[in-house]
Design an enzyme around this catalytic site. Structure first.
Site, PDB file in Angstrom:
ATOM      1  N   GLU A   1      -0.542   4.777  -0.542  1.00  0.00           N
ATOM      2  CA  GLU A   1      -1.340   5.993  -0.773  1.00  0.00           C
ATOM      3  C   GLU A   1      -0.452   7.220  -0.606  1.00  0.00           C
ATOM      4  O   GLU A   1       0.366   7.297   0.302  1.00  0.00           O
ATOM      5  CB  GLU A   1      -2.501   6.059   0.214  1.00  0.00           C
TER       6      GLU A   1
ATOM      7  N   LYS B   1      -1.806   0.187 -25.033  1.00  0.00           N
ATOM      8  CA  LYS B   1      -2.180   0.065 -26.446  1.00  0.00           C
ATOM      9  C   LYS B   1      -0.892   0.076 -27.280  1.00  0.00           C
ATOM     10  O   LYS B   1      -0.074  -0.809 -27.108  1.00  0.00           O
ATOM     11  CB  LYS B   1      -3.198   1.145 -26.787  1.00  0.00           C
TER      12      LYS B   1
ATOM     13  N   TYR C   1       0.851  -1.205   0.000  1.00  0.00           N
ATOM     14  CA  TYR C   1       0.000   0.000   0.000  1.00  0.00           C
ATOM     15  C   TYR C   1       0.877   1.240   0.000  1.00  0.00           C
ATOM     16  O   TYR C   1       1.830   1.326   0.764  1.00  0.00           O
ATOM     17  CB  TYR C   1      -0.924   0.020   1.229  1.00  0.00           C
TER      18      TYR C   1
ATOM     19  N   THR D   1      -3.202   5.868 -22.191  1.00  0.00           N
ATOM     20  CA  THR D   1      -3.120   4.550 -21.578  1.00  0.00           C
ATOM     21  C   THR D   1      -1.711   4.049 -21.868  1.00  0.00           C
ATOM     22  O   THR D   1      -1.015   4.573 -22.738  1.00  0.00           O
ATOM     23  CB  THR D   1      -4.119   3.546 -22.209  1.00  0.00           C
TER      24      THR D   1
ATOM     25  N   ARG E   1      -1.741  -2.600 -18.370  1.00  0.00           N
ATOM     26  CA  ARG E   1      -2.892  -1.700 -18.264  1.00  0.00           C
ATOM     27  C   ARG E   1      -2.549  -0.627 -17.253  1.00  0.00           C
ATOM     28  O   ARG E   1      -2.126  -0.919 -16.140  1.00  0.00           O
ATOM     29  CB  ARG E   1      -4.126  -2.469 -17.797  1.00  0.00           C
TER      30      ARG E   1
ATOM     31  N   ASP F   1      -5.717  13.353 -25.649  1.00  0.00           N
ATOM     32  CA  ASP F   1      -5.779  11.972 -25.170  1.00  0.00           C
ATOM     33  C   ASP F   1      -5.170  11.086 -26.258  1.00  0.00           C
ATOM     34  O   ASP F   1      -5.798  10.832 -27.285  1.00  0.00           O
ATOM     35  CB  ASP F   1      -7.240  11.611 -24.903  1.00  0.00           C
TER      36      ASP F   1
HETATM   37  C1  LIG Z   1      -8.700   3.256 -24.623  1.00  0.00           C
HETATM   38  C2  LIG Z   1      -8.989   4.686 -24.480  1.00  0.00           C
HETATM   39  C3  LIG Z   1      -9.279   5.260 -23.232  1.00  0.00           C
HETATM   40  C4  LIG Z   1      -9.615   4.472 -21.989  1.00  0.00           C
HETATM   41  O1  LIG Z   1      -8.828   3.519 -21.586  1.00  0.00           O
HETATM   42  P1  LIG Z   1      -9.271   2.376 -20.536  1.00  0.00           P
HETATM   43  O2  LIG Z   1      -7.961   1.926 -20.064  1.00  0.00           O
HETATM   44  O3  LIG Z   1     -10.034   1.375 -21.325  1.00  0.00           O
HETATM   45  O4  LIG Z   1     -10.091   3.005 -19.481  1.00  0.00           O
HETATM   46  C5  LIG Z   1      -9.411   6.628 -23.149  1.00  0.00           C
HETATM   47  N1  LIG Z   1      -9.295   7.392 -24.240  1.00  0.00           N
HETATM   48  C6  LIG Z   1      -9.051   6.881 -25.452  1.00  0.00           C
HETATM   49  C7  LIG Z   1      -8.914   7.795 -26.621  1.00  0.00           C
HETATM   50  C8  LIG Z   1      -8.891   5.512 -25.620  1.00  0.00           C
HETATM   51  O5  LIG Z   1      -8.663   5.022 -26.831  1.00  0.00           O
END
Ligand SMILES: *Cc1c(COP(=O)(O)O)cnc(C)c1O
Length: 407
Positions: free
Chosen positions: A48, A221, A46, A218, A227, A192
């Site tokens: 925090e 990807k 933990y 993220t 993740r 994003d």
């Molecule tokens: C995948 C994605 C997210 C969210 O990701 P999670 O890990 O699934 O919550 C946010 N914004 C965009 C543009 C994405 O492609």
């Protein structure tokens, strides 16, 4: 491992991944180094708070780890401030809203139906429920973001924050143009780059950090990590508000989250290091090159590709009346994983839309190149045209998979 039930399920999933072609553009295959770190004892701790300001004892090494991860992220993306505690992309975006806006403030994002993400203001999401959202989309003819429309909507609606970035947009995003529009209305610009972070790092997609105030991504990807998420405050962000970094940190913890997942943070650190290796630049280039070739081949078979092609890692195929849900399941029977997706101005509902979305990040991680793309594009179009060919196609898919193991 002693739990046979779980072990069996993992084995089956491993076989499924090994024996099929993954063309879901938001997925990838991580390195064994990333996966090893994820299952380490770090997950038991933990922590925090933030390095040197924790609410629990025993965080000497955890602090060292999180500092290391933050330094790597700052260096890789060239930004002065990062937060690496976000549990995933959606919570990271939530933290940006929570840090910079008040409930009810207006946010402008790309419509989900044009390729935006749920967290960019969609009505069923927190972002559409607790904030007022307005949308921009793509031009009906070109299917590209219409920056004049973005500007007009921004001038009319005066959003407090503009979000750019997408989950199913096959073209490059002009971050500079977005920033000019944001400046005209005094809005924050949040980029994003969840889908394209790996391409940005490899230099095959324009970099948002000189323009956006905040960048979220993220890590699982195209960046090919565990993740998780990274929130960055850029030099522009610090210039706009010197406390922006602190506000983001407070929004993540204690605003929205409790203890950070330090095993994930460690795995993010590993993936960031992998992304600084020159081979990662080759990877990003190959992802895009593979995707271009794939799109060209699909077009040659007579399918319409949204916007006429791709500049990044994904493409959208317009099935013209055929149902996305059927196409996805026919391809799954052929061992090719894709996802059904709306196309711009889709007349069908999101659960059974008129398109499928395909991408090359995972296949490229397995070492596949243009030659394989040509063949797989042929297999995809054949299956789309004649669903009952799926079992026959699957045999060939298995052979390809065997030649390109997941390492
Ligand atoms: C995948 C994605 C997210 C969210 O990701 P999670 O890990 O699934 O919550 C946010 N914004 C965009 C543009 C994405 O492609």
């Amino acid at each position: 491992m002693e739990d046979k039930d779980v072990q069996n399920i993992i084995k089956k999933e491993e076989e499924r991944q090994k024996g099929t072609l993954n063309m879901i553009p938001s997925e990838n295959h991580t390195s064994s180094a990333v996966r090893e770190v994820l299952s380490s004892v770090l997950g038991d701790k933990y922590a925090e708070g933030y390095p040197q300001k924790r609410y629990y004892g025993g965080n000497k090494y955890i602090d060292e780890l999180e500092e290391l991860c933050r330094e790597r992220a700052k260096n890789l993306f060239g930004v002065p401030y990062v937060n690496v505690q976000g549990y995933s992309g959606s919570p990271a975006n939530h933290a940006v809203y929570f840090a910079l806006l008040e409930p009810g403030d207006k946010v402008m994002g790309m419509s989900l139906l044009s390729g935006g993400h749920l967290t960019h203001g969609w009505k069923v999401n927190f972002s559409g429920k607790y904030y007022e959202s307005v949308f921009y989309g793509v031009d009906k003819d070109t299917e590209l973001i219409d920056y004049e429309e973005v500007r007009k909507t921004a001038l009319k609606e005066k959003p407090k924050m503009i979000i750019c970035g997408a989950t199913s947009y096959p073209r490059l995003i002009d971050f500079k143009r977005f920033r000019e529009i944001a400046d005209e209305v005094g809005a924050y610009l949040c980029a994003d780059i969840s889908h394209i972070a790996g391409l940005v790092v490899s230099g095959v997609h324009p970099d948002p950090t000189p323009y956006a105030h905040v960048v979220t991504t993220t890590t699982h990807k195209t960046l090919r990590g565990p993740r998780g998420a990274i929130i960055m405050v850029t030099h522009s962000g610090v210039e706009k508000d010197k406390n922006m970094g602190e506000k983001i940190d407070k929004a993540v913890f204690p605003g929205l989250q409790g203890g950070p997942h330090e095993n994930s943070i460690a795995a993010i650190a590993v993936c960031l290091r992998e992304a600084t290796d020159p081979s990662f630049i080759d990877y990003g280039k190959q992802v895009v090159s593979n995707c271009r070739v794939f799109a060209e081949e699909i077009k040659k078979s007579g399918f319409r590709v949204v916007s006429g092609g791709t500049d990044n890692h994904l493409l959208l195929v317009d099935l013209q009346g055929r149902e996305g849900i059927d196409a996805q399941s026919a391809l799954e029977d052929a061992g090719i994983m894709v996802n059904k997706n709306t196309i711009p101005f889709d007349e069908n509902p999101p659960f059974n839309p008129s398109g499928i979305r395909l991408g090359t990040p995972a296949l490229t991680s397995r070492g596949m190149k243009e030659g394989e793309m040509k063949e797989i594009a042929f297999l995809v179009s054949q299956t789309l045209m004649q669903h009952d060919l799926a079992p026959q196609t699957y045999k060939r898919v298995e052979e390809i998979c065997e030649k390109f193991p997941i390492i």
